[in-house]
Enzyme design. Structure first.
Site, PDB file in Angstrom:
ATOM      1  N   ARG A   1       1.885   2.297  -5.922  1.00  0.00           N
ATOM      2  CA  ARG A   1       1.043   1.257  -6.531  1.00  0.00           C
ATOM      3  C   ARG A   1      -0.410   1.360  -6.078  1.00  0.00           C
ATOM      4  O   ARG A   1      -1.310   1.587  -6.881  1.00  0.00           O
ATOM      5  CB  ARG A   1       1.591  -0.136  -6.196  1.00  0.00           C
ATOM      6  CG  ARG A   1       0.736  -1.283  -6.740  1.00  0.00           C
ATOM      7  CD  ARG A   1       1.378  -2.625  -6.481  1.00  0.00           C
ATOM      8  NE  ARG A   1       2.566  -2.818  -7.288  1.00  0.00           N
ATOM      9  CZ  ARG A   1       2.561  -3.360  -8.520  1.00  0.00           C
ATOM     10  NH1 ARG A   1       1.420  -3.745  -9.074  1.00  0.00           N
ATOM     11  NH2 ARG A   1       3.676  -3.518  -9.178  1.00  0.00           N
TER      12      ARG A   1
ATOM     13  N   ASP B   1       6.281   4.309  -0.569  1.00  0.00           N
ATOM     14  CA  ASP B   1       4.837   4.551  -0.698  1.00  0.00           C
ATOM     15  C   ASP B   1       4.178   4.830   0.652  1.00  0.00           C
ATOM     16  O   ASP B   1       3.045   5.301   0.702  1.00  0.00           O
ATOM     17  CB  ASP B   1       4.146   3.341  -1.344  1.00  0.00           C
ATOM     18  CG  ASP B   1       4.587   3.124  -2.773  1.00  0.00           C
ATOM     19  OD1 ASP B   1       5.146   4.055  -3.368  1.00  0.00           O
ATOM     20  OD2 ASP B   1       4.381   2.014  -3.297  1.00  0.00           O
TER      21      ASP B   1
END
Length: 327
Positions: free
Chosen positions: A196, A152
């Protein structure tokens, strides 16, 4: 000096080359590296008085042992999402006692294990969760040098995290492959990518793959506006199709992230399914059939690309040098 190294959280390409480079650099100076298996779980599940648990969780590493590990992805030390500071009753080892419902803090035990194994410096390789417990170890007086990794690319205070480039590379490849089916059937493709709280994976992948629209975790989206945009995108395309990427942590305006299962030791529940939900809503609003593709773990499987290989190796050398210098 005896240096302990571990990998925690989700695996990414580049972990094995990182471990190898640390071992080679430290061994060159005549010092020792020990691999701690299964992340912070290696500390929790080691009983210093039981040689079998020590052998199971602590692996002496030398250049011969790590000679070929960089040829594969993942982590040969294995990984877990264990947090010794928040242990549920069912996760408490048999040799430890816990009172009450929990979660329980076994940091004192983790410190005893490190002392018993003569670990002078810890090098955890991980993302926000793994490194948050690395910070706890630092606060307890353990010398810690953290190496950031997460596909990420969102570890606070860092410019780059191991795994991001490979994840984007994989995403671009899969999207280009998916164009043939999407175009053949004249559909709208919704491609769900990991991410996320950070939409960078979705944003950069969409940018490099030339995708029509990108939905990110940071900004809730209006599904009606999205439907209008994709209908126009599809009409402008001579092949009569459109594509949109979406972060797994994205949410529809007025809604929440799509979560499932119970929270892990760091308070996170599993994400996934926002792409399917979005695809169904788009079909209702556009009348166009949808291809929904959740790329998921394929983004972080396999060997690292050249950038992640270079970053992993350089981060390792930097971390080893800092340890050797006592910084």
């Amino acid at each position: 000096m005896r240096i302990g190294i571990l990998t925690g959280g989700g695996d990414v390409p580049g972990l094995n080359p990182c471990i190898k480079a640390v071992v080679n650099r430290v061994a060159h100076e005549g010092h020792e590296v020990v691999g701690i298996r299964r992340g912070w779980g290696g500390l929790l599940y080691t009983n210093p008085e039981d040689p079998d648990t020590v052998a199971e969780n602590f692996m002496p590493l030398d250049p011969a042992r790590v000679r070929t590990v960089d040829r594969t992805g993942g982590t040969f030390l294995h990984t877990s999402r264990t947090n010794p500071g928040r242990v549920r009753n069912r996760e408490v080892p048999d040799f430890l006692t816990a009172e009450g419902d929990g979660p329980h803090d076994f940091t004192d035990h983790a410190l005893r294990v490190l002392e018993s194994q003569g670990i002078d410096v810890l090098i955890p390789i991980g993302g926000d969760d793994t490194l948050s417990y690395g910070l706890r170890m630092h606060e307890e007086g353990v010398p810690v040098i953290a190496i950031p990794k997460t596909m990420d690319n969102d570890v606070h205070g860092t410019d780059y995290c191991i795994g991001f480039s490979t994840a984007v590379t994989r995403g671009v490849q899969f999207i280009h492959n998916l164009r043939t089916s999407t175009g053949s059937h004249e559909r709208i493709a919704v491609v769900e990518l990991f991410g996320r709280y950070s939409g960078e994976t979705s944003l950069i992948t969409a940018y490099l793959a030339g995708v029509d629209r990108a939905l990110i975790s940071e900004i809730p989206f209006d599904v009606d506006l999205l439907a209008t945009m994709l209908t126009e995108d599809r009409a402008r395309n001579p092949s009569n199709y459109a594509m949109v990427t979406i972060s797994e942590g994205a949410s529809i305006l007025g809604g929440d992230m799509v979560l499932s299962g119970e929270a892990d030791a760091y308070g996170h529940r599993k994400l996934g399914g926002i792409g399917l939900q979005t695809g169904e809503l788009l079909k209702e609003r556009t009348g166009t059939n949808i291809i929904y593709q959740q790329v998921g773990y394929l983004m972080r499987s396999g060997s690292p690309d050249s950038l992640d290989l270079m970053v992993a190796t350089n981060y390792a050398v930097m971390a080893a040098d800092l340890a050797l210098e006592g910084m």
